[in-house]
Design an enzyme around this catalytic site. Structure first.
Site, PDB file in Angstrom:
ATOM      1  N   ASP A 114     -78.089  31.382  34.744  1.00  0.00           N
ATOM      2  CA  ASP A 114     -77.034  30.634  34.063  1.00  0.00           C
ATOM      3  C   ASP A 114     -77.139  29.180  34.560  1.00  0.00           C
ATOM      4  O   ASP A 114     -77.835  28.355  33.964  1.00  0.00           O
ATOM      5  CB  ASP A 114     -75.665  31.287  34.387  1.00  0.00           C
ATOM      6  CG  ASP A 114     -74.454  30.517  33.893  1.00  0.00           C
ATOM      7  OD1 ASP A 114     -74.611  29.415  33.355  1.00  0.00           O
ATOM      8  OD2 ASP A 114     -73.304  31.010  34.060  1.00  0.00           O
ATOM      9  N   LYS A 161     -68.685  42.460  32.388  1.00  0.00           N
ATOM     10  CA  LYS A 161     -69.280  41.619  33.441  1.00  0.00           C
ATOM     11  C   LYS A 161     -68.220  41.408  34.497  1.00  0.00           C
ATOM     12  O   LYS A 161     -67.073  41.094  34.173  1.00  0.00           O
ATOM     13  CB  LYS A 161     -69.719  40.298  32.815  1.00  0.00           C
ATOM     14  CG  LYS A 161     -69.817  39.094  33.734  1.00  0.00           C
ATOM     15  CD  LYS A 161     -70.553  37.964  33.011  1.00  0.00           C
ATOM     16  CE  LYS A 161     -70.106  36.598  33.469  1.00  0.00           C
ATOM     17  NZ  LYS A 161     -70.798  35.523  32.725  1.00  0.00           N
ATOM     18  N   ASP A 167     -71.971  38.865  37.979  1.00  0.00           N
ATOM     19  CA  ASP A 167     -72.250  37.421  38.004  1.00  0.00           C
ATOM     20  C   ASP A 167     -71.821  36.878  39.364  1.00  0.00           C
ATOM     21  O   ASP A 167     -70.655  36.986  39.749  1.00  0.00           O
ATOM     22  CB  ASP A 167     -71.472  36.727  36.875  1.00  0.00           C
ATOM     23  CG  ASP A 167     -71.785  35.232  36.762  1.00  0.00           C
ATOM     24  OD1 ASP A 167     -72.610  34.727  37.548  1.00  0.00           O
ATOM     25  OD2 ASP A 167     -71.198  34.575  35.877  1.00  0.00           O
ATOM     26  N   LYS A 216     -67.347  39.507  38.297  1.00  0.00           N
ATOM     27  CA  LYS A 216     -67.759  38.478  39.238  1.00  0.00           C
ATOM     28  C   LYS A 216     -67.904  39.114  40.620  1.00  0.00           C
ATOM     29  O   LYS A 216     -67.079  39.959  41.007  1.00  0.00           O
ATOM     30  CB  LYS A 216     -66.692  37.383  39.305  1.00  0.00           C
ATOM     31  CG  LYS A 216     -66.510  36.649  37.995  1.00  0.00           C
ATOM     32  CD  LYS A 216     -67.602  35.625  37.822  1.00  0.00           C
ATOM     33  CE  LYS A 216     -67.478  34.919  36.495  1.00  0.00           C
ATOM     34  NZ  LYS A 216     -68.587  33.991  36.267  1.00  0.00           N
ATOM     35  N   SER A 236     -65.803  39.135  30.439  1.00  0.00           N
ATOM     36  CA  SER A 236     -66.096  38.713  31.808  1.00  0.00           C
ATOM     37  C   SER A 236     -64.801  38.791  32.621  1.00  0.00           C
ATOM     38  O   SER A 236     -63.804  38.170  32.254  1.00  0.00           O
ATOM     39  CB  SER A 236     -66.621  37.275  31.781  1.00  0.00           C
ATOM     40  OG  SER A 236     -66.727  36.771  33.081  1.00  0.00           O
ATOM     41  N   LYS A 295     -75.586  28.652  27.523  1.00  0.00           N
ATOM     42  CA  LYS A 295     -74.273  28.040  27.294  1.00  0.00           C
ATOM     43  C   LYS A 295     -74.539  26.706  26.615  1.00  0.00           C
ATOM     44  O   LYS A 295     -75.262  25.869  27.166  1.00  0.00           O
ATOM     45  CB  LYS A 295     -73.530  27.815  28.616  1.00  0.00           C
ATOM     46  CG  LYS A 295     -72.988  29.095  29.238  1.00  0.00           C
ATOM     47  CD  LYS A 295     -72.232  28.831  30.516  1.00  0.00           C
ATOM     48  CE  LYS A 295     -71.666  30.131  31.087  1.00  0.00           C
ATOM     49  NZ  LYS A 295     -71.196  29.965  32.487  1.00  0.00           N
ATOM     50  N   GLU A 300     -76.426  38.055  37.349  1.00  0.00           N
ATOM     51  CA  GLU A 300     -76.446  36.675  36.851  1.00  0.00           C
ATOM     52  C   GLU A 300     -76.331  35.700  38.006  1.00  0.00           C
ATOM     53  O   GLU A 300     -75.439  35.839  38.854  1.00  0.00           O
ATOM     54  CB  GLU A 300     -75.273  36.511  35.866  1.00  0.00           C
ATOM     55  CG  GLU A 300     -75.217  35.162  35.182  1.00  0.00           C
ATOM     56  CD  GLU A 300     -74.039  35.072  34.187  1.00  0.00           C
ATOM     57  OE1 GLU A 300     -73.462  36.118  33.800  1.00  0.00           O
ATOM     58  OE2 GLU A 300     -73.694  33.948  33.807  1.00  0.00           O
ATOM     59  N   GLY A 328     -69.846  32.260  28.233  1.00  0.00           N
ATOM     60  CA  GLY A 328     -68.563  31.641  27.892  1.00  0.00           C
ATOM     61  C   GLY A 328     -68.105  30.697  28.984  1.00  0.00           C
ATOM     62  O   GLY A 328     -68.530  30.795  30.146  1.00  0.00           O
TER      63      GLY A 328
HETATM   64  O1  LIG Z   1     -64.831  34.577  29.334  1.00  0.00           O
HETATM   65  C1  LIG Z   1     -65.567  33.585  29.448  1.00  0.00           C
HETATM   66  O2  LIG Z   1     -65.486  32.590  28.737  1.00  0.00           O
HETATM   67  C2  LIG Z   1     -66.604  33.626  30.526  1.00  0.00           C
HETATM   68  C3  LIG Z   1     -66.043  33.401  31.837  1.00  0.00           C
HETATM   69  C4  LIG Z   1     -67.125  33.248  32.879  1.00  0.00           C
HETATM   70  O3  LIG Z   1     -67.733  34.220  33.224  1.00  0.00           O
HETATM   71  C5  LIG Z   1     -67.368  31.958  33.439  1.00  0.00           C
HETATM   72  C6  LIG Z   1     -66.579  30.916  33.102  1.00  0.00           C
HETATM   73  C7  LIG Z   1     -66.657  29.705  33.779  1.00  0.00           C
HETATM   74  C8  LIG Z   1     -67.451  29.533  34.839  1.00  0.00           C
HETATM   75  C9  LIG Z   1     -68.073  30.656  35.414  1.00  0.00           C
HETATM   76  O4  LIG Z   1     -67.260  31.188  36.372  1.00  0.00           O
HETATM   77  C10 LIG Z   1     -68.395  31.705  34.377  1.00  0.00           C
HETATM   78  C11 LIG Z   1     -69.828  32.022  34.313  1.00  0.00           C
HETATM   79  O5  LIG Z   1     -70.505  31.660  35.226  1.00  0.00           O
HETATM   80  O6  LIG Z   1     -70.381  32.591  33.370  1.00  0.00           O
HETATM   81 MG   LIG Z   2     -72.333  32.769  34.958  1.00  0.00          MG
END
Ligand SMILES: O=C(O)CCC(=O)C1=CC=C[C@@H](O)[C@@H]1C(=O)O
Ligand SMILES: [Mg+2]
Length: 368
Positions: A239, A162, A189, A164, A136, A263, A214, A291
């Site tokens: 999510d 993934k 996401d 953002k 991510s 999660k 997402e 994650g």
């Molecule tokens: O690498 C990882 O652990 C995932 C990171 C990640 O995408 C996220 C971590 C924390 C909060 C969010 O922004 C997010 C998610 O939404 O999935």
């Molecule tokens: Mg997410």
């Protein structure tokens, strides 16, 4: 079994690079570790994925400490627990606060698996010996920087990328990525950065053959997501909107999503995660493990969960070295060509590295 002592540790670890989402940036990760000991001195470990600030959901490190100290630990310390599934049942009178519950429950699952002499994956009923993982990537300063990061991670073998997105960092960015990486498994996401009025913009993402988008809409919504899913070719993945089996059931029945990100902390633990997994399997909804920038302890829990058979899409659980100079477990989590080998040793299968844990502990308290 009985938990006869609990150690709560407030941890602070600096990530190698800042992580930026649609709601902000941070680099110092503060979180809680929970160690649960039984009468024979065996320890189970759990991690709270609540952040320092309430921007992902309403929970924070401090609300978790409060819930654990004032409710969860007194409720369960020195009480007979026949099976880890009982933990969430006993805590069901507490509304929400899922991340706090999950920290305790995860430690009990680890302890239980150790007592049984089996891996946590096996204790959960998982069968996979290797799991596929993706990565991510947060929002970057420029598209060029993002493309370079994607290239690095694709070369490392990660199975999906993934990224953002947020208003102003979406369609054009995805177009550039697709131009350079036409075949990579790609997803976006949004962390709730859009509203249903943005539907025409979101429809433009259909052009990029994304695995999913997402959580495009509000973190507490499943109605507008259903409307959006009807209009989009791209599968919607939820999510933030899914906190429980019941949320998942309703979202599936409404058609709010075609994929669910599980999660563990967000849904209150491994038992609830497995229930959601089983429901999704019955209803033909694929799942994957999200994650929360975890330390090795939380990462090990994610790996164990992902061995269940309906985790058919790569998760966010990347290698320890992607986040940390030094992780809290031995060995660290490594990724080989996009795969993590599931440890077979009892419990989490990774040894907590007490010296490193001490180094990053801000404060700790024992309850017995
Ligand atoms: O690498 C990882 O652990 C995932 C990171 C990640 O995408 C996220 C971590 C924390 C909060 C969010 O922004 C997010 C998610 O939404 O999935
Ligand atoms: Mg997410």
């Amino acid at each position: 079994m009985k938990v006869t002592e609990v150690l709560l540790r407030h941890m602070k670890m600096r990530m190698k690079a800042p992580f930026t989402t649609s709601f902000g940036t941070f680099q110092d990760k503060e979180f809680l570790l929970l160690e649960a000991k039984d009468e024979n001195g065996l320890s189970g470990w759990g991690e709270s994925v609540a952040f320092h600030s309430p921007w992902y959901n309403e929970e924070t490190l401090k609300t978790n400490w409060h819930m654990l100290e004032d409710f969860i630990i007194p409720d369960l310390l020195n009480k007979e627990i026949r099976h880890p599934d009982e933990v969430s049942e006993k805590l069901s009178y507490i509304r929400k606060n899922n991340m706090a519950k999950s920290a305790f429950e995860g430690a009990v699952w680890d302890l239980y698996a150790k007592q049984q002499g089996i891996s946590l994956a096996k204790a959960l009923g998982g069968t996979a010996s290797n799991i596929e993982v993706g990565i991510s990537i947060g929002i970057q300063d420029t598209v060029a920087v993002l493309l370079k990061l994607i290239e690095e991670h694709v070369n490392e073998g990660y199975k999906r990328i993934k990224v953002k997105i947020k208003p102003g960092w979406d369609v054009d960015v995805m177009r550039e990525i697709r131009k350079h990486f036409p075949d990579v498994q790609l997803m976006a996401d949004a962390n709730s950065a859009y509203r249903l009025e943005d539907i025409e913009l979101l429809k433009q993402l259909d052009e990029f053959d994304l695995m999913m988008i997402e959580q495009p809409l509000a973190s507490d919504d499943i109605i507008d997501h259903a409307t959006l899913q009807r209009e989009l070719k791209t599968p919607v993945c939820l999510d933030e909107s899914i906190h429980s089996y019941e949320d998942a059931r309703k979202a599936i029945e409404l058609g709010s999503c075609k994929i669910i990100n599980i999660k563990i902390g967000r849904v209150g633990g491994l038992t609830e995660s497995r229930r959601i997994h089983d429901l999704c399997q019955e209803r033909g909804i694929p799942v994957w493990c999200g994650g929360m920038l975890e330390s090795g302890i939380g990462r090990a829990h994610n790996i164990a969960l992902t061995t269940l058979s309906n985790f058919v899409m790569p998760g966010d659980t990347a290698a320890s070295s992607r986040y940390w100079e030094k992780d809290l477990i031995k060995p660290e989590v490594t990724v080989d060509n996009g795969m993590i080998r599931v440890p077979e040793k009892a419990g989490l299968g990774y040894e907590p590295d007490l010296e490193t844990i001490k180094q990053f502990t801000v404060s700790e308290k024992s309850y017995s």
